[in-house]
Enzyme design. Structure first.
Site, PDB file in Angstrom:
ATOM      1  N   HIS A 217       0.803  -1.217   0.000  1.00  0.00           N
ATOM      2  CA  HIS A 217       0.000   0.000   0.000  1.00  0.00           C
ATOM      3  C   HIS A 217       0.838   1.272   0.000  1.00  0.00           C
ATOM      4  O   HIS A 217       0.323   2.362   0.253  1.00  0.00           O
ATOM      5  CB  HIS A 217      -0.932  -0.011   1.222  1.00  0.00           C
ATOM      6  CG  HIS A 217      -2.264   0.598   0.969  1.00  0.00           C
ATOM      7  ND1 HIS A 217      -2.678   1.765   1.566  1.00  0.00           N
ATOM      8  CD2 HIS A 217      -3.293   0.208   0.166  1.00  0.00           C
ATOM      9  CE1 HIS A 217      -3.899   2.066   1.160  1.00  0.00           C
ATOM     10  NE2 HIS A 217      -4.300   1.147   0.307  1.00  0.00           N
ATOM     11  N   LYS A 219       2.431   4.526  -1.405  1.00  0.00           N
ATOM     12  CA  LYS A 219       2.105   5.431  -2.518  1.00  0.00           C
ATOM     13  C   LYS A 219       3.178   6.522  -2.562  1.00  0.00           C
ATOM     14  O   LYS A 219       3.108   7.491  -1.807  1.00  0.00           O
ATOM     15  CB  LYS A 219       0.731   6.084  -2.337  1.00  0.00           C
ATOM     16  CG  LYS A 219      -0.371   5.168  -1.824  1.00  0.00           C
ATOM     17  CD  LYS A 219      -0.829   4.154  -2.832  1.00  0.00           C
ATOM     18  CE  LYS A 219      -1.835   3.203  -2.196  1.00  0.00           C
ATOM     19  NZ  LYS A 219      -3.020   3.849  -1.643  1.00  0.00           N
ATOM     20  N   ASP A 224      13.761  11.772 -10.630  1.00  0.00           N
ATOM     21  CA  ASP A 224      15.069  12.338 -10.289  1.00  0.00           C
ATOM     22  C   ASP A 224      15.096  12.682  -8.800  1.00  0.00           C
ATOM     23  O   ASP A 224      15.015  11.782  -7.982  1.00  0.00           O
ATOM     24  CB  ASP A 224      15.402  13.528 -11.186  1.00  0.00           C
ATOM     25  CG  ASP A 224      15.638  13.095 -12.638  1.00  0.00           C
ATOM     26  OD1 ASP A 224      15.932  11.890 -12.856  1.00  0.00           O
ATOM     27  OD2 ASP A 224      15.532  13.931 -13.536  1.00  0.00           O
TER      28      ASP A 224
END
EC number: 2.7.8.5
Length: 479
Positions: A217, A219, A224
């Site tokens: 889970h 995120k 760069d």
């Protein structure tokens, strides 16, 4: 009120609709048991809530006294650096995005301009035209990179969940296969598979319901040295009308390096997608559901904790060199040497929670923050799915801080209007919310604990955050 009144009858009917659906049935069953057990115990445990802060884990000790020479010497959260790396940045490098469309457009721009790395960790990648547009952006950047160099420097690493990313005939895997086939040396796709879904359980639980056993889970989206931290997945609703939170960190190389290493570590203990749509493990790594579960979890714990501890040590050394060196440069000298950076005034602590691997840093820090919240503190908590653990519920009801809790109204819950049993999930969360608020009222804490529901026509709500404001801290700084 109808959901709360329905109570046990509502849940028995829900469970009765689930023949051949053991995963969701077990989940709803545990939820039902907890709800009614909590309701039965409410009158008995309420007087003990005032002891909740005393029964919670003690605040981790600061290994060194606050440093009055450092910009952060006055803040009260330094103890977190004993658990995770501490990153100091200038607030001028931090931008909060406000909408899904802004998030989507920024991601495309960042992919197109990335020269060295694109790292994306999400629950899944959707299969619609907007998701394809994102994949096309990655492909174009890889093409440009190959044209500019005989051996391209641009590397793309994508981490998704195995069960969610494999759902259906057209899925996250099929979306990414063209990239893997065309750029096998530059693209890595890792699919995390929970070690808890194995054996007969894995064979019997059908698609969708197997996702209730455990998921990847994280995120995080980085390009760069620029990083987007969010709760949003890579799916069309999260790009259009599903409100989430998004924090954009610009030119933060240490943070980008840390998240790159973290995603690579989780990727190393995950299944690797191949160009023919098969998967295989990194050589020498225990298999998550075919190998020994204890051995796998121990190996995964070591791999992830090595990243956390190495980064923590690295940041402590950087801190010492920056603020405690005998040859400190002034801002002007640093600028003349080409190494000028704004003085940090914002401190970032990445909290990690991977319970199958016995990594519970987020849990420890959150419980400690809620425990230590004083009468003059305000806590803003947002969640798309209101389902506090018993420990958090006791802390909210047993401490003196002021709480503002924002959650999704039933109409903006992602399951609202869904077919079958899933369509009843919003009512289940309303039931939990009403039980909690009735306990707030029974303790006479309506002025201190306030609940608000997010509603916006045609939208859903997915934001999850905890914001702690401690006024005494800011007053001390002013003095």
């Amino acid at each position: 009120m109808a959901a709360a009144a329905a109570g046990p009858v509502f849940w028995r009917r829900l469970l009765g609709l689930l023949p051949g659906r053991p995963g969701l049935a077990a989940l709803l069953g545990r939820l039902s048991d907890r709800l009614h057990r909590n309701r039965d115990r409410r009158s008995r445990r309420s007087p003990w809530l005032l002891l909740a802060p005393l029964l919670s884990p003690p605040v981790p000790q600061i290994t060194s006294p606050p440093c009055c020479l450092c910009p952060e010497g006055v803040h009260r959260f330094q103890w977190i650096r004993n658990l995770v790396p501490e990153f100091g940045v200038s607030s001028s490098h931090v931008k909060v995005l406000s909408s899904p469309a802004e998030f989507f457009e920024l991601m495309k721009v960042q992919i197109k301009t990335a020269k060295r790395r694109v790292v994306m960790a999400s629950l899944y990648l959707g299969t619609g035209p907007l998701e394809q547009e994102l994949v096309d952006c990655i492909e174009s950047s890889l093409e440009r990179s190959l044209q500019a160099n005989f051996s391209s420097d641009l590397k793309v690493s994508i981490l998704l969940d195995f069960t969610r990313g494999s759902r259906g005939r057209k899925n996250s895997r099929t979306m990414l296969l063209p990239l893997l086939r065309r750029f096998p040396e530059q693209v890595r796709v890792s699919l995390f598979h929970t070690p808890n879904l194995r054996g007969l359980l894995r064979l019997l639980i059908p698609e969708r319901f197997n996702e209730t056993i455990g998921l990847q889970h994280i995120k995080v989206y980085l390009f760069d040295n620029n990083v987007i931290l969010s709760g949003a997945n890579l799916s069309d609703s999260y790009f259009t009308n599903r409100q989430d939170r998004y924090v954009f960190l610009q030119d933060c190389p240490e943070i980008a390096d840390f998240f790159t290493e973290l995603v690579n570590a989780v990727g190393d203990v995950s299944l690797q997608l191949q160009g023919d749509d098969t998967v295989q493990m990194v050589e020498g790594m225990v298999h998550p559901y075919k190998g020994d579960q204890t051995a796998y979890c121990e190996a995964a714990n070591k791999r992830v904790m090595d990243v956390i501890n190495t980064a923590r040590t690295r940041q402590q050394l950087l801190h010492a060199q920056t603020f405690h060196s005998d040859s400190l440069l002034t801002q002007e000298d640093a600028a003349a040497a080409g190494d000028w950076r704004p003085v940090p005034d914002t401190w970032i602590y990445p909290l990690i929670q991977m319970k199958p691997f016995e990594i519970k840093i987020d849990e420890i820090v959150t419980e400690t923050l809620l425990t230590e919240a004083e009468r003059d503190a305000k806590i803003y908590l947002t969640t798309g799915y209101f389902n506090l653990t018993q420990a958090y519920m006791d802390l909210v009801l047993g401490t003196r801080a002021e709480y503002h809790i924002l959650l999704a109204s039933p109409e903006v819950n992602g399951f609202f209007g869904a077919k079958g049993v899933a369509g009843a999930i919003p009512a289940a969360y309303v039931h939990i919310e009403r039980q909690f608020y009735s306990e707030v009222c029974s303790l006479g804490q309506q002025d201190r604990v306030q609940l608000q529901e997010y509603w916006r026509s045609g939208w859903t709500f997915h934001a999850k955050d905890v914001l702690l404001l401690v006024f005494r801290m800011f007053q001390d700084q002013k003095r």
